[in-house]
Enzyme design. Sequence first.
Site, PDB file in Angstrom:
ATOM      1  N   CYS A   1       0.888  -1.135  -0.145  1.00  0.00           N
ATOM      2  CA  CYS A   1      -0.064   0.154  -0.286  1.00  0.00           C
ATOM      3  C   CYS A   1       0.645   1.114   0.320  1.00  0.00           C
ATOM      4  O   CYS A   1       1.963   1.083   0.613  1.00  0.00           O
ATOM      5  CB  CYS A   1      -0.227   0.300   1.046  1.00  0.00           C
ATOM      6  SG  CYS A   1      -2.202  -1.552   1.788  1.00  0.00           S
TER       7      CYS A   1
ATOM      8  N   PHE B   1     -10.051  -9.968 -24.498  1.00  0.00           N
ATOM      9  CA  PHE B   1      -9.267 -10.356 -23.286  1.00  0.00           C
ATOM     10  C   PHE B   1     -10.290 -10.981 -22.402  1.00  0.00           C
ATOM     11  O   PHE B   1     -10.322 -10.261 -21.213  1.00  0.00           O
ATOM     12  CB  PHE B   1      -8.190  -8.985 -22.762  1.00  0.00           C
ATOM     13  CG  PHE B   1      -7.857  -8.190 -24.070  1.00  0.00           C
ATOM     14  CD1 PHE B   1      -6.607  -9.097 -24.546  1.00  0.00           C
ATOM     15  CD2 PHE B   1      -8.345  -7.144 -25.437  1.00  0.00           C
ATOM     16  CE1 PHE B   1      -6.153  -8.583 -25.165  1.00  0.00           C
ATOM     17  CE2 PHE B   1      -7.607  -7.156 -25.857  1.00  0.00           C
ATOM     18  CZ  PHE B   1      -6.291  -7.221 -25.825  1.00  0.00           C
TER      19      PHE B   1
ATOM     20  N   ASN C   1     -15.136 -13.064 -17.557  1.00  0.00           N
ATOM     21  CA  ASN C   1     -16.009 -12.623 -16.046  1.00  0.00           C
ATOM     22  C   ASN C   1     -16.505 -11.661 -16.563  1.00  0.00           C
ATOM     23  O   ASN C   1     -18.350 -11.598 -15.688  1.00  0.00           O
ATOM     24  CB  ASN C   1     -14.821 -11.930 -15.702  1.00  0.00           C
ATOM     25  CG  ASN C   1     -15.197 -11.195 -14.133  1.00  0.00           C
ATOM     26  OD1 ASN C   1     -15.672 -11.080 -13.355  1.00  0.00           O
ATOM     27  ND2 ASN C   1     -14.960  -9.813 -14.322  1.00  0.00           N
TER      28      ASN C   1
ATOM     29  N   GLU D   1      -9.477 -14.691 -25.716  1.00  0.00           N
ATOM     30  CA  GLU D   1      -8.319 -14.673 -25.091  1.00  0.00           C
ATOM     31  C   GLU D   1      -6.803 -15.479 -25.263  1.00  0.00           C
ATOM     32  O   GLU D   1      -7.061 -16.690 -25.931  1.00  0.00           O
ATOM     33  CB  GLU D   1      -9.068 -15.496 -23.599  1.00  0.00           C
ATOM     34  CG  GLU D   1      -8.043 -15.912 -22.777  1.00  0.00           C
ATOM     35  CD  GLU D   1      -7.382 -15.073 -21.906  1.00  0.00           C
ATOM     36  OE1 GLU D   1      -5.726 -14.752 -21.769  1.00  0.00           O
ATOM     37  OE2 GLU D   1      -7.537 -13.819 -21.912  1.00  0.00           O
TER      38      GLU D   1
ATOM     39  N   CYS E   1      -6.982  -1.357 -16.508  1.00  0.00           N
ATOM     40  CA  CYS E   1      -6.011  -1.496 -15.218  1.00  0.00           C
ATOM     41  C   CYS E   1      -4.492  -0.387 -15.790  1.00  0.00           C
ATOM     42  O   CYS E   1      -4.051  -0.691 -14.499  1.00  0.00           O
ATOM     43  CB  CYS E   1      -5.485  -2.984 -15.072  1.00  0.00           C
ATOM     44  SG  CYS E   1      -4.510  -3.527 -16.419  1.00  0.00           S
TER      45      CYS E   1
END
Length: 437
Positions: free
Chosen positions: A83, A299, A304, A320, A394
């Site tokens: 973190c 991807f 999901n 994928e 991301c």
Amino acid sequence: MARLDRTPFQIQILDLSHDGRGVARLPDGKAVFVAGALPGETVLAEPTARSRRFDEARTLEVLEAAPDRVAPRCPHFGTCGGCVLQHLAEDKQILAKQQVLLENLERIGKVAPDQVLPPLTAASWGYRRKGRFSVRRVNKKDRTLVGFREQDPRFVAELRECHTVIPEIGMKIQALAQLVDGLQAREHIPQIEFIAGDDAIALTVRHLMPLGEADRAALAAFGREQGFAIFLQPKGIDSVHPLEGQAPALSFRLPQWDVELAFEPLDFIQVNGRLNASMIARTLELLDLRPEHRVLDLFCGLGNFTLPLARQVREVVGVEGDAGLVARARANAQRNGLGNAQFFAADLTQDQRGTPWMRQGFDRLLLDPPRSGADEVLKQLPLQDIGTIVYVSCHPGSLARDAGFLVHERGYRLVSAGVMDMFPHTAHVESIALFRR
């Protein structure tokens, strides 16, 4: 090379960097990145590195605190590299990530969204259901360390607990370290990966030498006592196998779409389960789906997004690069009775123009690429018939680059973009963007 002068110095912090450090300027204008400092603060800092373009330092003392500063919850904060933002109020963390996204879009992509989406957040503690602990035997300390890397990644942080990992794991790190320390093979175990489904938690122990019977028995006893399924990994990913007997099935459910996804111990799943469900809901909403639509999901991983999509449209095609994930995605579609989801294995960084799935017509496109982004496949796709694209990212830098391509070279408009706090207390920025022709 001259030795680094570590004389502490006082400095005012002007901004927050993309990796969660304070940004300041020396009297000569040179940038210095200060770990543990926040914008608006005056700190006493110690130099830690020097380069031609910028210097690095760490906070020794906060002389004037920012109003957004809070007491870190974890005793290891500042040493452990897991973190970097626990000292910043949670509602300000997500705004800092939003700023990183918007700055990247403007600076790299030369684009700005018509609308900034409200940030998506979920529980900020005990959320991490997948991760990897490093393991190192330190003979000088006469103990084995299990944890994330320190802020100096050469070292493993000596953790007693972790508040971002699910408590079933995060509060058992000391027990895990004691277990490994008692093994004969303790110097030959470099990492332990954890992953949690809804009904079972798996630990995968990487070992560089065969385990003796005593070590296997100790691992098995620990698994039974703590309620973990223990897997061993003597070589590559394909070598992973349960320590004993039949391993429990690993899966998570998405009740909103009546879907259950099974996975293997080292598979990629979204780290934050609650945020994942919110992210899927927002994605499907932005795609503006109709029952007659055909959707391309690139991807796609385990499915999901693909399987919830299949509940709402005529057909969805998932592509994928990892053949194992594709096999699991197909099995997941079958298990959930979804005959309208097709899956293909393809390296999306390579030329795919001759593949059958590329030539099929689609109404909508969903992208959820790795950090490197989706530039190679976007250049190949026949986009002229696809009116709506949703891009889950991301890494804001690669999203910004690809957004620039879609807007400036393919005639799309960046309708909206926003951030999602998949990794609270870290500098990781997860984002989502909607493009329309």
